[in-house]
Design a protein around this motif. Structure first.
Motif, PDB file in Angstrom:
ATOM      1  N   SER A 240       0.684  -1.138   0.048  1.00 52.77           N
ATOM      2  CA  SER A 240      -0.037   0.185  -0.103  1.00 52.77           C
ATOM      3  C   SER A 240       0.779   1.213   0.059  1.00 52.77           C
ATOM      4  N   PHE A 241       0.309   2.200  -0.632  1.00 55.54           N
ATOM      5  CA  PHE A 241       1.482   3.359  -0.982  1.00 55.54           C
ATOM      6  C   PHE A 241       0.347   4.586  -0.685  1.00 55.54           C
ATOM      7  N   SER A 242       0.828   5.531   0.420  1.00 57.63           N
ATOM      8  CA  SER A 242       0.076   6.734   0.799  1.00 57.63           C
ATOM      9  C   SER A 242       1.040   7.959   0.964  1.00 57.63           C
ATOM     10  N   SER A 243       2.016   7.882   0.331  1.00 54.94           N
ATOM     11  CA  SER A 243       2.875   9.097   0.229  1.00 54.94           C
ATOM     12  C   SER A 243       3.975   8.802  -0.631  1.00 54.94           C
ATOM     13  N   GLY A 244       4.538   9.836  -1.077  1.00 53.44           N
ATOM     14  CA  GLY A 244       5.880   9.956  -1.731  1.00 53.44           C
ATOM     15  C   GLY A 244       5.546   9.532  -3.445  1.00 53.44           C
ATOM     16  N   ARG A 245       6.550   8.957  -3.955  1.00 52.32           N
ATOM     17  CA  ARG A 245       6.421   8.450  -5.548  1.00 52.32           C
ATOM     18  C   ARG A 245       6.825   6.906  -5.486  1.00 52.32           C
ATOM     19  N   PHE A 246       6.188   6.409  -6.354  1.00 52.15           N
ATOM     20  CA  PHE A 246       6.622   5.266  -6.751  1.00 52.15           C
ATOM     21  C   PHE A 246       6.288   4.513  -8.225  1.00 52.15           C
ATOM     22  N   TYR A 247       6.852   3.725  -8.565  1.00 49.67           N
ATOM     23  CA  TYR A 247       6.626   3.164 -10.129  1.00 49.67           C
ATOM     24  C   TYR A 247       7.030   1.705 -10.171  1.00 49.67           C
ATOM     25  N   PHE A 248       6.055   1.039 -10.967  1.00 48.12           N
ATOM     26  CA  PHE A 248       6.169  -0.333 -11.261  1.00 48.12           C
ATOM     27  C   PHE A 248       6.087  -0.788 -12.602  1.00 48.12           C
ATOM     28  N   GLU A 249       6.321  -1.819 -13.244  1.00 48.49           N
ATOM     29  CA  GLU A 249       6.047  -2.075 -14.618  1.00 48.49           C
ATOM     30  C   GLU A 249       5.409  -3.668 -14.626  1.00 48.49           C
ATOM     31  N   VAL A 250       4.550  -3.718 -15.509  1.00 51.51           N
ATOM     32  CA  VAL A 250       3.971  -4.953 -15.750  1.00 51.51           C
ATOM     33  C   VAL A 250       3.930  -5.335 -17.359  1.00 51.51           C
ATOM     34  N   GLN A 251       4.457  -6.484 -17.536  1.00 54.15           N
ATOM     35  CA  GLN A 251       4.465  -7.203 -18.765  1.00 54.15           C
ATOM     36  C   GLN A 251       3.069  -7.467 -19.325  1.00 54.15           C
ATOM     37  N   VAL A 252       2.677  -7.129 -20.446  1.00 50.48           N
ATOM     38  CA  VAL A 252       1.504  -7.364 -21.172  1.00 50.48           C
ATOM     39  C   VAL A 252       1.404  -7.992 -22.433  1.00 50.48           C
ATOM     40  N   LYS A 253       2.488  -8.442 -22.906  1.00 50.48           N
ATOM     41  CA  LYS A 253       2.650  -8.972 -24.248  1.00 50.48           C
ATOM     42  C   LYS A 253       1.998 -10.447 -24.455  1.00 50.48           C
ATOM     43  N   GLY A 254       1.536 -10.383 -25.252  1.00 53.39           N
ATOM     44  CA  GLY A 254       0.763 -11.616 -25.674  1.00 53.39           C
ATOM     45  C   GLY A 254      -0.544 -11.622 -25.113  1.00 53.39           C
ATOM     46  N   LYS A 255      -1.248 -10.580 -24.394  1.00 49.46           N
ATOM     47  CA  LYS A 255      -2.470 -10.799 -23.664  1.00 49.46           C
ATOM     48  C   LYS A 255      -3.482  -9.891 -24.612  1.00 49.46           C
ATOM     49  N   ALA A 338      -5.030  10.652  -8.569  1.00 48.24           N
ATOM     50  CA  ALA A 338      -5.502   9.913  -7.459  1.00 48.24           C
ATOM     51  C   ALA A 338      -4.703   9.766  -6.508  1.00 48.24           C
ATOM     52  N   LEU A 339      -5.432   9.153  -5.216  1.00 49.50           N
ATOM     53  CA  LEU A 339      -4.494   9.075  -3.845  1.00 49.50           C
ATOM     54  C   LEU A 339      -4.877   7.777  -3.176  1.00 49.50           C
ATOM     55  N   ASN A 340      -3.814   7.616  -2.194  1.00 44.97           N
ATOM     56  CA  ASN A 340      -3.834   6.324  -1.397  1.00 44.97           C
ATOM     57  C   ASN A 340      -4.278   4.998  -2.066  1.00 44.97           C
ATOM     58  N   LEU A 341      -2.972   4.445  -2.575  1.00 50.02           N
ATOM     59  CA  LEU A 341      -3.451   3.444  -3.448  1.00 50.02           C
ATOM     60  C   LEU A 341      -2.640   2.034  -3.431  1.00 50.02           C
ATOM     61  N   PHE A 342      -3.270   1.036  -4.098  1.00 45.73           N
ATOM     62  CA  PHE A 342      -2.504  -0.172  -4.121  1.00 45.73           C
ATOM     63  C   PHE A 342      -2.458  -0.457  -5.533  1.00 45.73           C
ATOM     64  N   PRO A 343      -1.445  -1.322  -6.204  1.00 44.59           N
ATOM     65  CA  PRO A 343      -1.423  -1.851  -7.428  1.00 44.59           C
ATOM     66  C   PRO A 343      -2.628  -2.630  -7.874  1.00 44.59           C
ATOM     67  N   VAL A 344      -3.080  -2.587  -8.852  1.00 48.25           N
ATOM     68  CA  VAL A 344      -4.119  -3.674  -9.350  1.00 48.25           C
ATOM     69  C   VAL A 344      -4.110  -4.054 -10.398  1.00 48.25           C
ATOM     70  N   LEU A 345      -4.168  -5.301 -10.928  1.00 49.02           N
ATOM     71  CA  LEU A 345      -4.189  -6.009 -12.265  1.00 49.02           C
ATOM     72  C   LEU A 345      -5.434  -6.892 -12.446  1.00 49.02           C
ATOM     73  N   SER A 346      -5.748  -6.960 -13.533  1.00 41.45           N
ATOM     74  CA  SER A 346      -6.919  -7.794 -14.198  1.00 41.45           C
ATOM     75  C   SER A 346      -6.729  -8.564 -15.469  1.00 41.45           C
ATOM     76  N   THR A 347      -6.739  -9.891 -15.515  1.00 41.88           N
ATOM     77  CA  THR A 347      -6.457 -10.184 -16.717  1.00 41.88           C
ATOM     78  C   THR A 347      -7.376 -11.294 -17.156  1.00 41.88           C
ATOM     79  N   PHE A 348      -7.630 -11.682 -18.383  1.00 42.49           N
ATOM     80  CA  PHE A 348      -8.839 -12.695 -18.869  1.00 42.49           C
ATOM     81  C   PHE A 348      -8.221 -13.261 -20.006  1.00 42.49           C
ATOM     82  N   ALA A 349      -6.913 -13.273 -20.237  1.00 45.29           N
ATOM     83  CA  ALA A 349      -6.343 -14.103 -21.520  1.00 45.29           C
ATOM     84  C   ALA A 349      -5.282 -14.734 -21.031  1.00 45.29           C
ATOM     85  N   PHE A 350      -4.570 -15.605 -21.574  1.00 48.88           N
ATOM     86  CA  PHE A 350      -3.252 -16.247 -21.256  1.00 48.88           C
ATOM     87  C   PHE A 350      -2.610 -16.757 -22.581  1.00 48.88           C
TER      88      PHE A 350
END
Length: 350
Positions: A240-255, A338-350
């Protein structure tokens, strides 16, 4: 009877007699001004007494009964909870002509020994001095706790002001950089994100290291906890992130279909879910293999130069901004608030 006013007539935030008393959904009462200021200076709305958190700021309703009762004693202050012991002991019971030496906690009044034996024998009784000391200690503890909360709120406000100022300086320089340098700059704030199995929909399969997720047609039998998404193939990050800065990457190739971004912890996880900022989701999605959409209010079609293979998500909490990048281009796909966040992912194909 000399018992003064009960603590029920005092606001637990300012410790004064209620001014415009209002009730919260959990049933506790506060001065309208006090509870409004408390919520204005906090990231979430919660009851200062029982700490119940409200995902949506409640509509405060005037406590008409309490208002009427308080209106009959507008000059009473917090130190009048109980009159001094010496004053009470000097008084005599009007019925038995005995000094008032005992305090009935059940009826909240001073009584004599004869009263205690005849009329209050099944009540909770203590000596008058003991009752006074207990009330004094209780009041001191309440004052100390409120002072601590006030100081905590003051420090939080200072922290937010400072963070906002730093973000403004950061963004002033940041927006002048070319796209490649912008991405390089935000990648300096990369965080290690792992997926939260307790939130994962039963149709999702997480890798052992909790770094990958894919969708299956088989619904696993899992405990239906309050944290778990029931009807949609969604999983949150553990962090959970509620201050500062943060960055993350998600591989979506093939989806062929995916959702990714950030969400509030309080988002609905059961029933119908519409991913939008007003519902606590800040995401971009892929639909029908080539339709890219930012789930804003209203939704915004996106036109990337090429299908993104890896998407970067950057959050600047102080500035209240969420940015999505095509990591390989690199280009900014979309930016929202936006404010006060969690990373979220949703996927329907593989």
């Amino acid at each position: 009877e000399g018992s003064g006013i009960s603590e029920q007539f005092l606001c637990s935030i300012c410790l004064e007699v209620f001014s415009e008393p209002v009730s919260t959904p959990c049933g506790h009462n506060f001065c309208k001004r006090c509870i409004s200021q408390t919520w204005d200076t906090n990231e979430s709305c919660f009851c200062p007494l029982c700490k119940e958190v409200f995902s949506i700021r409640p509509q405060l309703k005037t406590n008409t009964l309490l208002s009427e009762m308080v209106s009959h004693a507008p000059r009473l202050k917090r130190h009048q909870l109980m009159e001094p012991v010496d004053d009470l002991e000097d008084r005599m019971c009007p019925t038995h002509d005995q000094p008032l030496m005992i305090y009935c906690s059940t009826d909240q009044k001073a009584i004599c020994v004869v009263c205690s034996a005849l009329e209050h024998k099944n009540h909770t009784l203590v000596s008058l001095k003991e009752a006074f000391e207990q009330e004094k200690v209780s009041l001191q503890q309440t004052v100390a706790e409120n002072q601590r909360l006030v100081e905590q709120r003051r420090l939080k406000v200072q922290e937010i002001t400072l963070e906002t100022s730093l973000s403004q300086k950061f963004n002033k320089v940041f927006t002048q950089l070319p796209p490649k340098d912008q991405l390089r700059r935000v990648q300096q704030f990369a965080v290690d994100v792992t997926l939260d199995p307790d939130s994962a929909n039963p149709e999702l399969v997480l890798s052992k290291d909790l770094k990958q997720v894919h969708h299956t047609d088989v619904e696993k039998k899992l405990r239906n906890s309050p944290q778990r998404f029931a009807n949609y193939a969604i999983v949150l990050g553990k962090q959970s992130f509620s201050s500062g800065r943060f960055y993350f990457e998600v591989q979506v190739k093939g989806k062929t279909m995916w959702d990714l971004g950030v969400a509030r912890e309080s988002v609905n996880r059961k029933g119908e879910i519409s991913a939008s900022p007003k519902n606590g989701f800040w995401t971009i999605v892929l639909r029908n293999r080539d339709q890219y959409i930012a789930c804003d209010d209203p939704r915004v079609p996106l036109s990337p130069l090429r299908p993104p293979q890896k998407v970067g998500v950057f959050v600047d909490y102080g500035a209240g901004l969420v940015s999505f990048y095509d990591v390989d281009s690199p280009h900014l796909l979309y930016c929202c608030f936006a404010l006060n966040l969690f990373p979220v992912l949703s996927t329907f194909a593989f």
